[in-house]
Design a protein around this motif. Structure first.
Motif, PDB file in Angstrom:
ATOM      1  N   LEU A   1       0.809  -1.067   0.059  1.00 36.55           N
ATOM      2  CA  LEU A   1       0.132   0.122  -0.101  1.00 36.55           C
ATOM      3  C   LEU A   1       0.955   1.175   0.062  1.00 36.55           C
TER       4      LEU A   1
ATOM      5  N   PHE B   1       2.474   6.266   3.672  1.00 35.93           N
ATOM      6  CA  PHE B   1       1.105   5.670   3.990  1.00 35.93           C
ATOM      7  C   PHE B   1       0.174   6.329   2.967  1.00 35.93           C
ATOM      8  N   THR B   2      -0.775   5.792   2.935  1.00 32.52           N
ATOM      9  CA  THR B   2      -1.849   6.314   1.687  1.00 32.52           C
ATOM     10  C   THR B   2      -2.448   7.712   2.377  1.00 32.52           C
ATOM     11  N   SER B   3      -2.761   7.600   3.575  1.00 30.13           N
ATOM     12  CA  SER B   3      -3.518   8.901   4.340  1.00 30.13           C
ATOM     13  C   SER B   3      -2.610   9.878   4.463  1.00 30.13           C
TER      14      SER B   3
ATOM     15  N   ARG C   1      -4.948  11.437  -2.965  1.00 28.24           N
ATOM     16  CA  ARG C   1      -4.681  10.161  -3.147  1.00 28.24           C
ATOM     17  C   ARG C   1      -5.356   9.512  -4.151  1.00 28.24           C
TER      18      ARG C   1
ATOM     19  N   PRO D   1     -10.000   2.657  -5.444  1.00 27.63           N
ATOM     20  CA  PRO D   1      -8.940   2.642  -6.221  1.00 27.63           C
ATOM     21  C   PRO D   1      -7.840   3.307  -5.532  1.00 27.63           C
ATOM     22  N   ALA D   2      -8.046   4.247  -4.534  1.00 25.63           N
ATOM     23  CA  ALA D   2      -6.992   4.809  -3.997  1.00 25.63           C
ATOM     24  C   ALA D   2      -6.093   4.069  -2.997  1.00 25.63           C
ATOM     25  N   VAL D   3      -6.726   2.939  -2.595  1.00 22.15           N
ATOM     26  CA  VAL D   3      -5.913   2.127  -1.594  1.00 22.15           C
ATOM     27  C   VAL D   3      -5.545   0.829  -2.036  1.00 22.15           C
TER      28      VAL D   3
ATOM     29  N   LEU E   1      -2.159  -7.851  -6.165  1.00 25.04           N
ATOM     30  CA  LEU E   1      -2.888  -6.499  -5.944  1.00 25.04           C
ATOM     31  C   LEU E   1      -3.586  -6.483  -4.818  1.00 25.04           C
ATOM     32  N   LEU E   2      -3.145  -5.587  -3.808  1.00 22.02           N
ATOM     33  CA  LEU E   2      -3.751  -5.564  -2.399  1.00 22.02           C
ATOM     34  C   LEU E   2      -5.012  -4.528  -2.765  1.00 22.02           C
ATOM     35  N   ASN E   3      -5.647  -5.077  -1.579  1.00 21.29           N
ATOM     36  CA  ASN E   3      -7.168  -4.066  -1.356  1.00 21.29           C
ATOM     37  C   ASN E   3      -8.081  -4.225  -2.648  1.00 21.29           C
ATOM     38  N   ARG E   4      -8.277  -5.451  -3.291  1.00 23.34           N
ATOM     39  CA  ARG E   4      -8.849  -5.339  -4.306  1.00 23.34           C
ATOM     40  C   ARG E   4     -10.400  -5.000  -4.232  1.00 23.34           C
TER      41      ARG E   4
END
Ligand SMILES: Cc1cc2nc3c(=O)[nH]c(=O)nc-3n(C[C@H](O)[C@H](O)[C@H](O)COP(=O)(O)OP(=O)(O)OC[C@H]3O[C@@H](n4cnc5c(N)ncnc54)[C@H](O)[C@@H]3O)c2cc1C
Ligand SMILES: Nc1nc2c(ncn2[C@@H]2O[C@H](COP(=O)(O)OP(=O)(O)OP(=O)(O)O)[C@@H](O)[C@H]2O)c(=O)[nH]1
Ligand SMILES: [Mg+2]
Lengths: 475, 614
Positions: free
Chosen positions: B50, B426-428, B433, B86-88, B79-82
């Motif tokens: 991520l 981190f995404t956040s 994002r 989409p942002a994560v 692919l994580l978080n399928r």
């Protein structure tokens, strides 16, 4: 009779107009020494002319009979002397109160010159200052400098502007509570909720599906609560606005119902002409009134009836317009005549009107119907009940309970709160419709940003510009 | 001058820095302690994850190496978080560790204008006034001149490892620390501090009953990280999942005093996000188990990596608690887990170009700046390399914005906030994002790579073709009208009859369907491009909202502040703010607004000041 009392006009511009003409100066010229009348213009025992700027004390000393005393004055001390005009003649005897940077309102050296009231004196003093090089201050320029010099944050600066223009003590208390952070506290509570929700979202943004909880539905209650709080606060604008700008209350009713008599009764003076001839009031008439702490502009209107007289017909038309634009309408009916079809038509169209059953003192008065307030303009009977009804009609049931409840006072605040509330609505809808967490997160961030605009955490230049130009001169 | 640019350290940051500088035509020397260790993965055998996956694709989009390296050596892709937005979502790949390092080494050795030299740098050569860097001094006493130096020393600068009571001067187990440079920097007044990180034990795969573990397979449809690759192929090895249990925790608790983390021997700050197992057991006493990912280290090794079990307890304790996990009763520990403590330089000392505020021509990248992770290191490396080259050419530095890249977010964060604990992406942390999706990295950054001169002709051409194709896809989806027949076939289409498909795709139920089944023409294009267009369409509204939200950010970021702005002359700024602003020397108002302790009204004040000067 056409001499309507216009108490809500802005301050007369005459006193500083000439200082502004030909001046391309702006707020950003913070090194200029500036001056302006700080008390309301008009006759009074005293008037205060405020001067500030890095060289203000020295500059003022040049127009002062005891320059050395003034130059030597420490902060928070006063110097007695005379203001000298261009020809060196004394224009007034004054007390100059000196504040030294940074311990002053603006953060710069500052002198409050207490002179004698009266427009001519004030104009002379301002002239004297102009001669030694003071520039007339722009609206809000003193507060702008306070902000510029870090003496005051934005939401407080804004409250100052309201405090200055507040008309009644309750309005002042409201602005003051904002100045001392009442609104900020309320907003922080909402923001705390949103920050919590945002943190819960971040957790789901930053950790994989196998590491963090999926169910963002759990955040719905807190978002719903925050949205309601935003909306409530936005609604409080009505009250805040009434306190700040005053409310228009119109007296309406058929001709001869006793509107003008009630007008005089409420004002406690004989302002309107009263007569038993129907159609006495032809134009409308207004006056300022402190209605239990609420600043109110009371408007007496021409009685409603079909008229053949063109002048009166115009008056009637204008009166109806005023009633239309009023924040509250008091509909007066003559108890000795009773309800007519016209009355019923008006009330059907204005269901919120306060209904006054006037002339209850008269022997032939009919009994007070349910929902009506029995009053007598002649004796004053029922006056306080009527005032209370007008108040609650204005406040929409939100009786003000002192400083405990924060209220917003500006349209800018309301706009920000409405945007915050609607973004939260979007977030809630996104979650409910199963959109992924990254979408709701945008909405919550938008809401937080909007709230930040009120507390000044989000500042854009546009806000700054519009804010300070809404001030009055002398602050 | 012997070289234009000297890069110190052949880790993930150093590789990108050296390649970027050389590719921009600068004669470059990579000085590293051991060329055999170039591109070695110190910790877990994986790239991406991520937000880190986004970084890898951004590095690639600029013309970097990491994406190509992992594509060539992947042994599992996911692919994580399928299931999430989409942002994560982000790609992550298991790497064949030794193949990855070999590929890295050969890319460096094959680069024209770049030489590799084995030695350790112990100090810098500075100009007489100390204001400019002029080269490096090595352990073997050589002085090598250069116009710019990039320090990418990773965990090696005064590195010290800990396994229970055991201590050694090392940067990784078995590799000596690089001694000297840290002391030199300290003496020269750089804000050098200590940080620590840790890694778990490796066990022999054939000693573990793998059948007893939960299987975690990779995605069947592998996608390349690099925009230069059309497809991703290669061998496939599964990962597995197991859990600790109360017995594991009891053993850890009983020996906690022997951990250097708890005995107080390690003073450096460790990563909060990647805690050791002893940390987790102490901090979450209520948890009766912790998840452990069992990852293969490569095709030609029998070692397994125990992701989640990082520890610096004594070897025998590690040995004992590992065996409490189901399937691990007979496990043989090949290498123990350990903690490493090392010198880092607080990145508030850098401009956003990653150039030192203290010494012109000196750049720092990677773990040296207090970050952790290969991807974070690579992303800083490429920026440092580019800027060293640009500075020599007399050009303004490349500063990527927060709005256009995770790289920009990371660098802005560290140079503004400093690193008090290991920093990871981190995404956040990224305000934009939704726009910074991993698949949009080329659209965001390849034009930048082209402008700077790092993107190859091949990359530029491919990129041009992709943009054209995406336009065509958009036109295709717009032209396909939803008909009554569609609605009859599937009621999902009912509300969309008459609409173009591109509009109907905003309905999540339509977006979930196989687009090729609706418009077979889409099958002519690579799936990622089609998906990219669909995601663009579907989330257009949200991306716009996000854009409005950060418009102010953009405005503040666009307002430049001079590096030598004298904050002490601004009345109204608190002395605390002045101190912080002077320490950070932000290059934009946006950066100033993010310095902790600088209040919004300070920023408003500065905004007004700047307006006043104009
Ligand atoms: C024990 C351990 C645990 C880790 N755990 C994690 C984790 O849990 N999560 C995570 O994200 N990351 C972790 N990492 C970090 C990850 O390995 C690094 O972030 C990444 O490798 C940093 O890349 P780099 O290029 O900065 O430095 P490195 O990969 O460390 O490379 C530095 C290179 O520079 C060389 N070098 C150093 N100094 C000199 C000098 N003075 N002269 C010449 N050559 C020099 C070294 O020999 C080495 O080859 C861990 C690393 C270690 C060692
Ligand atoms: N007994 C009694 N007479 C009242 C009262 N209020 C008003 N009147 C009388 O009613 C008559 C009309 O009063 P106004 O106040 O002029 O009425 P109005 O509604 O303003 O009339 P127009 O201006 O003509 O529309 C006057 O003769 C008043 O003295 C009251 O409370 N009691
Ligand atoms: Mg009247």
């Amino acid at each position: 009779m056409s001499s309507a009392v216009r108490a809500f006009e802005p301050l007369p511009p005459r006193l500083f107009a000439r200082y502004r003409s030909g001046m391309a100066k702006g707020y950003l010229d913070v090194e200029d020494d500036i001056a302006a009348l700080a008390t309301p213009p008009g006759t009074g025992a005293l008037a205060v002319v405020r001067a500030t700027g890095p060289g203000s004390v020295d500059r003022l000393a040049r127009a002062f009979s005891r320059p050395d005393a003034l130059r030597a004055a420490a902060g928070y001390t006063a110097a007695y002397g005379r203001m000298l005009g261009a020809d060196g003649r004394a224009v007034d005897e004054v007390v100059a109160l000196v504040f030294r940077a940074p311990a002053s309102y603006t953060g710069q050296d500052c002198v409050d010159v207490m002179c004698h009231g009266g427009q001519a004196t004030v104009a002379d003093v301002l002239d004297a200052l102009e001669v030694v090089g003071f520039r007339g201050a722009l609206p809000g320029e003193f507060t702008f400098r306070a902000f510029y010099n870090g003496k005051m944050d934005l939401s407080r600066a804004e409250a100052v502007s309201e405090l200055v223009s507040a008309r009644t003590s309750e309005a002042r208390a409201d602005a003051f509570s904002r100045l001392s952070g009442g609104l900020s506290r309320e907003l922080s509570a909402i923001k705390a909720m949103l920050v919590r929700a945002a943190a819960a979202f971040a957790l789901r943004l930053d950790y994989g599906e196998d590491e963090s909880p999926e169910d963002i539905v759990a955040e719905l209650p807190i978002l719903t609560k925050a949205r309601a709080a935003c909306e409530d606060l936005a609604d409080s604008y009505t009250v805040g606005r009434v306190l700040r700008d005053g409310a228009v209350v119109a007296l309406a009713g058929r001709t001869n119902a006793g509107k003008s008599s009630l007008f005089n009764r409420l004002l406690k003076e004989e302002r309107a002409i009263v007569s038993s001839a129907p159609g006495t009031t032809r134009d409308y008439l207004e006056a300022e009134l402190d209605l239990g702490g609420l600043p109110v502009r009371l408007v007496d209107t021409a009685g409603v009836r079909d008229s053949v007289d063109p002048v009166e017909a115009e008056g009637v038309r204008r009166s109806l317009l005023v009633a239309d634009g009023a924040d509250a309408v008091v509909y007066v009916v003559d108890a000795t005549v009773g309800l007519s079809a016209e009355d019923q038509a008006f009330l059907a169209a204005n269901p919120g009107a306060v209904m006054a059953w006037n002339k209850v003192d008269a022997p032939e008065a009919g009994p007070v119907p349910a929902g009506w307030i029995g009053v007598s303009a002649a004796t004053g009977f029922g006056e306080s009940g009527l005032a209370a009804s007008i108040r609650s009609s204005l406040l929409g049931g939100r009786e003000s309970d002192g400083a405990a409840t924060a209220r917003i006072g500006t349209a800018r605040h309301r706009d920000a709160l409405i945007r915050a509330g609607s973004s939260l609505g979007d977030a809630i809808a996104a979650i409910e419709s199963g959109e992924p967490v990254d979408m709701a997160a945008v909405d919550v961030a938008t809401a937080l940003e909007a709230l930040g605009e009120i507390t000044g955490e989000t500042t854009s230049e546009d806000i700054l510009e519009s804010l300070f130009s809404n001030f009055c001169v002398g602050k | 001058m012997d070289y234009d640019v000297i890069v110190v350290g052949g880790g993930h940051a150093g590789i990108e820095a050296a390649l970027a500088a050389a590719r921009l035509g600068r004669s470059t020397l990579l000085v590293t302690q051991n060329p055999d260790a170039i591109g070695r993965m110190s910790c877990n055998p994986a790239i991406g994850g991520l937000s880190k996956g986004n970084l890898v694709r951004e590095v690639d989009a600029l013309g970097g190496q990491m994406g190509l390296l992992i594509d060539a050596t992947t042994i599992q892709y996911r692919l994580l978080n399928r299931s999430r937005g989409p942002a994560v979502q982000a790609p992550r790949a298991q790497a064949d560790k030794s193949a990855y390092a070999a590929a890295a080494r050969s890319s460096v050795e094959g680069q024209r204008g770049l030489r590799v030299y084995m030695d350790a740098v112990t100090g810098l050569v500075a100009s007489a006034d100390g204001a400019r860097v002029e080269g490096v001094i090595t352990e073997r006493g050589r002085r090598i001149g250069a116009r710019a130096v990039v320090i990418a020393s990773g965990t090696f600068m005064e590195g010290r490892i800990f396994i229970g009571e055991h201590r050694a001067a090392a940067g990784r187990l078995g590799e000596p620390a690089a001694l000297g440079l840290g002391s030199w920097l300290r003496a020269a007044g750089f804000p050098v501090g200590r940080m620590k990180t840790g890694t778990p034990a490796r066990v022999k795969a054939s000693s573990v009953d793998l059948g007893a573990l939960e299987l975690q397979a990779g995605d069947p449809d592998r996608k390349p990280f690099s925009f230069l690759n059309d497809e991703a192929t290669g061998p496939e090895l599964p990962c597995r999942i197991t859990y600790t249990n109360e017995r594991t925790h009891a053993i850890i608790r009983a020996n906690i005093g022997r951990s250097p983390l708890f005995s107080g021997d390690i003073t450096g700050k460790g990563p909060r996000y990647c805690p050791s197992i002893e940390d987790k057991v102490v901090k979450f006493p209520d948890r009766d188990r912790h998840q452990i990912f069992v990852e293969p280290e490569g095709l030609y090794t029998d070692e397994l990596y125990l992701n989640g079990l990082s520890s610096s307890l004594p070897e025998e304790v590690q040995d004992e608690f590992i065996r409490t996990m189901p399937g691990f009763d007979e496990a043989f520990m090949v290498r123990p887990g350990y903690a490493v403590e090392y010198d880092y330089v607080d990145p508030v000392d850098l401009y956003a170009s990653l150039e030192s505020k203290r010494m012109a021509g000196l750049y720092m990248a990677g773990q040296t700046n207090g970050t952790s992770g290969y991807e974070e290191a690579a992303a800083q490396g490429i920026v440092a390399g580019i800027n060293a080259a640009l500075a020599i050419a007399g050009e303004p530095p490349l500063i990527l914005s927060r709005a256009e890249s995770y790289i920009g977010v990371m660098i802005d964060d560290i140079v503004t906030l400093g690193a008090k604990e290991p920093y990871r992406m981190f995404t956040s942390r990224a305000e934009r994002r939704l726009a910074l999706r991993h698949d949009t990295a080329d659209r965001r950054l390849t034009p930048v790579g082209m402008r700077v001169g790092l993107a190859s002709t091949e990359r530029a051409e491919r990129f041009g073709r992709k943009l054209e194709a995406m336009d065509a896809i958009r036109a295709l989806l717009g032209a396909r009208r939803i008909s009554q027949e569609d609605a009859a076939r599937d009621p999902v289409f009912a509300p969309h009859v008459g609409e173009g498909l591109s509009r109907a795709l905003r309905d999540p139920r339509v977006a979930e369907m196989d687009v090729e089944a609706i418009e077979p023409g889409a099958g002519a294009y690579p799936e990622e491009w089609v998906t990219g267009v669909i995601l663009d369409l579907r989330y257009e509204g949200y991306v716009a909202k996000e854009g409005r939200l950060s418009a102010r950010l953009g405005k503040l970021d666009a307002t430049r502040l001079a590096a030598d702005f004298d904050y002490s002359t601004v009345p109204g700024l608190s002395s605390e703010s002045v101190e912080k602003l002077l320490a950070c020397r932000p290059l934009s108002l946006g950066q100033a607004s993010r310095i902790p302790g600088v209040r919004p009204s300070d920023v408003a004040l500065l905004a007004v000041r700047i307006a006043a000067r104009r």
